[in-house]
Design a protein around this motif. Structure first.
Motif, PDB file in Angstrom:
ATOM      1  N   TYR A  99       0.830  -1.207   0.000  1.00  0.00           N
ATOM      2  CA  TYR A  99       0.000   0.000   0.000  1.00  0.00           C
ATOM      3  C   TYR A  99       0.863   1.255   0.000  1.00  0.00           C
ATOM      4  O   TYR A  99       0.602   2.204  -0.753  1.00  0.00           O
TER       5      TYR A  99
ATOM      6  N   LEU B 203     -10.145  -1.354   9.820  1.00  0.00           N
ATOM      7  CA  LEU B 203      -9.770  -2.684   9.355  1.00  0.00           C
ATOM      8  C   LEU B 203     -10.829  -3.750   9.617  1.00  0.00           C
ATOM      9  O   LEU B 203     -10.895  -4.740   8.881  1.00  0.00           O
TER      10      LEU B 203
ATOM     11  N   ILE C   9     -13.118  -4.625   6.758  1.00  0.00           N
ATOM     12  CA  ILE C   9     -12.332  -5.284   5.715  1.00  0.00           C
ATOM     13  C   ILE C   9     -12.076  -6.736   6.098  1.00  0.00           C
ATOM     14  O   ILE C   9     -12.176  -7.645   5.257  1.00  0.00           O
TER      15      ILE C   9
ATOM     16  N   PHE D  16     -13.814  -8.586   3.061  1.00  0.00           N
ATOM     17  CA  PHE D  16     -12.941  -9.046   1.974  1.00  0.00           C
ATOM     18  C   PHE D  16     -12.914 -10.572   1.856  1.00  0.00           C
ATOM     19  O   PHE D  16     -13.102 -11.107   0.747  1.00  0.00           O
TER      20      PHE D  16
ATOM     21  N   PHE E 245      -6.891  -4.138  -6.048  1.00  0.00           N
ATOM     22  CA  PHE E 245      -7.780  -4.442  -4.938  1.00  0.00           C
ATOM     23  C   PHE E 245      -7.314  -5.694  -4.188  1.00  0.00           C
ATOM     24  O   PHE E 245      -7.339  -5.734  -2.955  1.00  0.00           O
TER      25      PHE E 245
ATOM     26  N   TYR F  56      -6.182  -5.068  -0.333  1.00  0.00           N
ATOM     27  CA  TYR F  56      -7.048  -5.596   0.716  1.00  0.00           C
ATOM     28  C   TYR F  56      -6.480  -6.849   1.365  1.00  0.00           C
ATOM     29  O   TYR F  56      -6.762  -7.129   2.530  1.00  0.00           O
ATOM     30  N   THR F  57      -5.655  -7.577   0.637  1.00  0.00           N
ATOM     31  CA  THR F  57      -4.924  -8.666   1.289  1.00  0.00           C
ATOM     32  C   THR F  57      -3.966  -8.096   2.330  1.00  0.00           C
ATOM     33  O   THR F  57      -3.857  -8.607   3.451  1.00  0.00           O
TER      34      THR F  57
ATOM     35  N   PHE G 246      -4.284  -5.221   3.918  1.00  0.00           N
ATOM     36  CA  PHE G 246      -5.060  -4.726   5.051  1.00  0.00           C
ATOM     37  C   PHE G 246      -5.512  -5.870   5.955  1.00  0.00           C
ATOM     38  O   PHE G 246      -5.521  -5.750   7.187  1.00  0.00           O
ATOM     39  N   THR G 247      -5.925  -6.974   5.348  1.00  0.00           N
ATOM     40  CA  THR G 247      -6.372  -8.122   6.148  1.00  0.00           C
ATOM     41  C   THR G 247      -5.240  -8.664   7.007  1.00  0.00           C
ATOM     42  O   THR G 247      -5.421  -8.941   8.200  1.00  0.00           O
TER      43      THR G 247
ATOM     44  N   TRP H 238     -15.895   4.157   9.726  1.00  0.00           N
ATOM     45  CA  TRP H 238     -16.385   3.985   8.364  1.00  0.00           C
ATOM     46  C   TRP H 238     -17.488   4.961   8.018  1.00  0.00           C
ATOM     47  O   TRP H 238     -17.635   5.358   6.854  1.00  0.00           O
TER      48      TRP H 238
END
Length: 334
Positions: free
Chosen positions: A44, A117, A120, A124, A154, A158-159, A161-162, A283
């Motif tokens: 990121y 997070l 997500i 996700f 994406f 998002y991986t 962030f997870t 959010w």
């Protein structure tokens, strides 16, 4: 005669106190989580730095992102700084000096990270699951959409962030147990004062309304959505709506449980209130701010009704945060 200058053959030549023992080395699992959390920030940060320097990596032709503008520049700089803060947060959670950090300097960024997070972490993997089961948008629907970002962006972001969310949780829980463990030990105890109960009831009411709206959207409802957003409905977006509904319900339930007290173990209501309040507040604010900038499809942004719903999310999260704060103050005073 003083003894300060007396020396004997067997006396030590220095009276300096023995140095304090060094803190124990971190456990292997903790070292692994530290490395994983730090590594998860790299994709990121690299993307944001590239975009700020003028690169088009991951941005297809025709994307609204190519139009640039002050809003996007500021948004990229702010989000880059936010993710960079994860590095500092990891250091605070894993170094001995981190235990001396003022509480507010740690809890505010952790609360924010939890809020951003958690949806997500819920949404996700759910999106990946529905795609694996064949319920996601087909290639025709994806091709019909206005270009925004390449699909791999994406997945990578998002991986990351997870992984960040899971690693930070694994680091924060033992840190918090060591520093504030007594706050969630034992039962909830006495009921909080009646004004706090009123706030908790308001939080629960707001949570029910927010959850109902998000579930309405998840099952294909269009109330409060612009025409373009209603037409863009997909199973993937439904998963996200369900995640927000779950977070709102967690906030309302946590607020009520903390306010009423009782014999229930404190850790569970605290966890619900912390996660739910953080997610709805963060959010709600994030979506409200994002609604003011360029939209992924290049079309109209969220309707005024949707913006009001995001503001309601923020209100629910704020009310639950107030109840959570009052509970923790009561535990400290007790």
């Amino acid at each position: 005669m003083t003894t300060r200058g007396v020396h004997t053959p067997h006396a030590p030549q220095s009276y300096d106190p023995a140095p304090a023992p060094a803190p124990p080395a971190p456990a292997p699992g903790r070292r692994v989580l530290t490395a994983v959390a730090l590594a998860a920030t790299v994709p990121y940060l690299a993307l944001k730095a590239a975009w700020l320097s003028g690169s088009r990596i991951g941005i297809p032709d025709g994307s609204v992102l190519l139009e640039g503008g002050t809003f996007l520049t500021v948004a990229n700089a702010v989000t880059l700084a936010m993710d960079a803060c994860v590095i500092l947060l990891v250091l605070v959670l894993t170094r001995a000096w981190g235990l001396r950090t003022p509480a507010w300097m740690l809890t505010v960024p952790v609360f924010t990270a939890t809020g951003l997070l958690t949806p997500i972490l819920l949404g996700f993997p759910g999106q990946l699951l529905v795609r694996a089961l064949g319920f996601g948008a087909g290639p025709e629907a994806a091709a019909a959409r206005e270009p925004f970002l390449d699909s791999w962006v994406f997945i990578v972001v998002y991986t990351g962030f997870t992984v960040q969310g899971l690693a930070l949780a694994g680091l924060f829980v033992p840190y918090a147990r060591r520093r504030w463990g007594r706050r969630w030990q034992g039962a909830l105890g006495e009921r909080l004062p009646s004004p706090t109960g009123v706030v908790a009831a308001a939080a629960a009411s707001g949570a029910l309304v927010s959850a109902a709206i998000f579930l309405h959207w998840a099952f294909g409802g269009t109330a409060g959505l612009s025409a373009e957003r209603a037409e863009a409905y997909a199973v993937e977006s439904a998963v996200v709506s369900v995640a927000h509904a779950v977070c709102a319900l967690a906030a309302g339930a946590g607020a009520l449980l903390l306010a009423r007290g009782g014999a229930l173990r404190a850790r569970w209501p605290l966890g619900l209130a912390w996660v739910g309040a953080a997610a709805t507040l963060a959010w709600g604010a994030w979506m409200l701010i994002a609604s003011l900038g360029p939209q992924p499809d290049g079309g109209e942004g969220p309707s005024a009704a949707a913006q009001l719903i995001y503001a309601g999310q923020m209100a629910t999260g704020s009310l639950t945060t107030a109840v959570l704060t009052r509970f923790l103050i009561a535990r400290r005073e007790g």
